[in-house]
Design a protein around this motif. Structure first.
Motif, PDB file in Angstrom:
ATOM      1  N   GLY A   1      46.871  33.715  39.630  1.00 18.74           N
ATOM      2  CA  GLY A   1      45.736  34.356  40.196  1.00 18.74           C
ATOM      3  C   GLY A   1      44.571  34.082  39.496  1.00 18.74           C
ATOM      4  O   GLY A   1      44.354  33.422  38.512  1.00 18.74           O
ATOM      5  N   VAL A   2      43.309  34.730  40.106  1.00 17.20           N
ATOM      6  CA  VAL A   2      42.202  34.467  39.492  1.00 17.20           C
ATOM      7  C   VAL A   2      41.558  35.999  38.964  1.00 17.20           C
ATOM      8  O   VAL A   2      41.689  36.820  39.762  1.00 17.20           O
ATOM      9  N   LEU A   3      40.981  36.122  38.053  1.00 16.36           N
ATOM     10  CA  LEU A   3      40.402  37.456  37.498  1.00 16.36           C
ATOM     11  C   LEU A   3      38.831  37.470  37.345  1.00 16.36           C
ATOM     12  O   LEU A   3      38.467  36.248  36.974  1.00 16.36           O
ATOM     13  N   VAL A   4      38.234  38.125  38.213  1.00 18.68           N
ATOM     14  CA  VAL A   4      36.632  38.322  38.237  1.00 18.68           C
ATOM     15  C   VAL A   4      36.350  39.523  37.426  1.00 18.68           C
ATOM     16  O   VAL A   4      36.866  40.791  37.940  1.00 18.68           O
ATOM     17  N   GLN A   5      35.620  39.442  36.317  1.00 22.39           N
ATOM     18  CA  GLN A   5      34.866  40.691  35.787  1.00 22.39           C
ATOM     19  C   GLN A   5      33.610  41.194  36.280  1.00 22.39           C
ATOM     20  O   GLN A   5      32.630  40.187  36.164  1.00 22.39           O
ATOM     21  N   LEU A   6      33.420  42.359  36.649  1.00 24.06           N
ATOM     22  CA  LEU A   6      32.442  42.824  37.246  1.00 24.06           C
ATOM     23  C   LEU A   6      32.077  44.215  36.703  1.00 24.06           C
ATOM     24  O   LEU A   6      32.849  44.820  35.877  1.00 24.06           O
TER      25      LEU A   6
END
Lengths: 293, 209
Positions: free
Chosen positions: A169-174
């Motif tokens: 999957g894809v990790l998005v850091q916010l």
């Protein structure tokens, strides 16, 4: 194949016209909150010449006699019951250290995980030696906060089948302040992907699994190739998340879904352009307001 | 090639020096041949005096793909360079006296048609990616740096990274790099000429936007 180039332009500041903020509540460091000495000072404040002043930028919260300032941009301050997505940084004796965008690394004790096979038994010395086979440095996990240590470090647990090691999957850091607290943080979006909105600001996007994984208590990761259509949906979702975060919109499943729908007639890579970002986020905010009213 | 600590905390103090020397060596190799910039136009008097061009690059923000961005910036900066016209007059003792013209608009522009642009291709798995971000670069084992002129000729190639590249994949990557590099020059020149034509009306934008 053409490259798109443009001259630098002055960025427009994010407009607050759609938000229902009470402007008096927002303070910046150095702002005087009150001159009344009857209040107790909480986090984010200090006393300067008998006046209560803010030391961080955020909103003022008042509970009876206690005044504290909740900062807008901060590291993750975990509470019991929060769902987090973290990365294993260290494997120590009987526990793992997990990085969760907070001030200290969180701790995942060996006794707080489900062993593969799902048996409930006492953890032996052999389990301790084979810890690395379950979770290694660099693995991503989803977990829940069990308790908070006195120094502020979080103690996590994965004692449920929905938590555990994350696969492809894809990790998005916010920023953690942008994630809304909801009843559930695991969403299966109708557009064809699934999302885990971690309270610590880490969002995990992954292709919806066809059947529920019942075995191994969440340590089995499928390495089957992901189809191109799924990858496109996930890339579009990631760009939508970045667009919403850039315009400081609160993230929850409905807002992400509306943003996805508004972006359908743009190409995936165009979503990252500033003017397309503004357009999509404006449409999303309008849809959210229509839904409320 | 100074690196500002604005880019990453690693560049504070002397941290960026190793990367800086590597970058300046590669850039020197790319730009230092007689076909990139017409060196004859820099000559003042044959065999005696000529202009020497120095380029200083200050890195403010780093998100991967440094070479490409720097080469585009260098090409744009060279396009903008105005060299004052020089008059040589004979002195009383027979020596040459050099006078720079006082008029700020009396200047010589450089011909940047042949200045190459750099394209970086990163190998990820079995495919290659152009214009990789920092996160994408972390997933790649090796990358190929190609400098391409506007006609499609390759002036310099370099491989960076610890991984290995298959000879067939190198050929594919150079072909793709040539295509991308060629496509970069036309919009860049068009944009630079557009900016030039704006003249005084162009708004000055700083780094912080």
């Amino acid at each position: 194949m053409a490259a798109d180039m443009r001259l630098p332009t002055i960025q427009k500041p994010v407009s607050l016209t759609f938000s229902a903020f009470d402007r008096k509540d927002l303070v910046v460091p150095g702002d005087v909150i009150t001159s009344d000495t009857g209040f107790m000072r909480g986090h984010g404040t200090y006393v300067d010449e008998e006046k209560l002043t803010a030391s961080v930028a955020g909103e003022v919260q008042r509970v009876d006699k206690l005044i504290c300032v909740k900062p807008l941009k901060t590291r993750f301050n975990g509470e019991v019951g929060d769902v987090v997505v973290g990365r294993i940084t260290e494997v120590q004796q009987k526990r793992w250290k997990v990085e969760t965008n907070s001030r200290l690394d969180s701790v995942l004790l060996l006794s707080s995980v489900n062993l593969p096979g799902g048996e409930l038994r006492r953890r032996s010395a052999e389990d301790e030696l084979t810890m690395r086979e379950y979770l290694q440095e660099g693995d991503l996990i989803s977990a829940e906060v069990q308790s908070v240590f006195s120094d502020g470090a979080l103690s996590l647990h994965t004692r449920s089948l929905k938590y555990g090691k994350l696969g492809q999957g894809v990790l998005v850091q916010l920023s953690p302040s942008l994630i809304k607290r909801q009843k559930t943080h695991f969403h299966n979006l109708p557009c064809g992907a699934s999302m885990i909105l971690g309270n610590n600001g880490f969002v995990w996007l992954y292709p919806t699994p066809e059947q529920l994984e019942e075995e191994a208590g969440g340590f089995y990761t499928s390495l089957e190739p992901v189809s191109v259509s799924d990858r496109e949906v996930i890339s579009r979702l990631r760009n939508c998340l970045l667009a919403l975060a850039a315009q400081k919109v609160l993230l929850f499943d409905t807002s992400v879904l509306y943003c996805y729908e508004s972006s359908v007639h743009h190409q995936v890579k165009d979503i990252l352009k500033p003017e397309v970002m503004e357009e999509i986020v404006m449409l999303t905010q309008q849809k959210l307001l229509d839904q409320e009213g | 090639m100074p690196f500002s600590a604005n880019a990453t905390p690693e560049f504070e103090g002397r941290g960026g020096e190793e990367l800086g020397t590597e970058l300046s060596n590669t850039l020197y190799k790319v730009f230092n041949n007689k076909h990139s910039v017409d060196l004859k136009s820099l000559c003042i008097s044959a065999g005696e005096h000529c202009w020497v061009l120095y380029v200083d690059v200050l890195l403010l923000q780093c998100d991967g793909n440094l070479y490409d961005a720097i080469s585009v910036a260098i090409k744009a900066a060279l396009f903008n360079t105005k060299i004052p016209r020089v008059h040589i007059s004979a002195d009383e003792e027979g020596g040459k006296e050099i006078e720079l013209s006082d008029d700020p608009y009396d200047c010589v522009r450089l011909n940047v048609e042949n200045v190459p642009c750099i394209v970086t291709l990163c190998k990820v798995g079995h495919r290659h990616v152009v214009d990789a971000t920092l996160q994408e670069k972390a997933c790649s084992v090796a990358s190929l740096i190609i400098s391409v002129t506007h006609k499609g000729t390759i002036t310099c190639t370099r491989k960076v990274g610890g991984g290995s590249l298959d000879p067939e994949s190198i050929f594919e990557m150079t072909e793709a790099g040539k295509r991308v590099g060629k496509a970069l020059h036309a919009p860049l020149m068009k944009l630079l000429q557009e900016e030039e034509s704006l003249g005084k009306a162009r708004q000055k934008v700083g780094f912080l936007g």
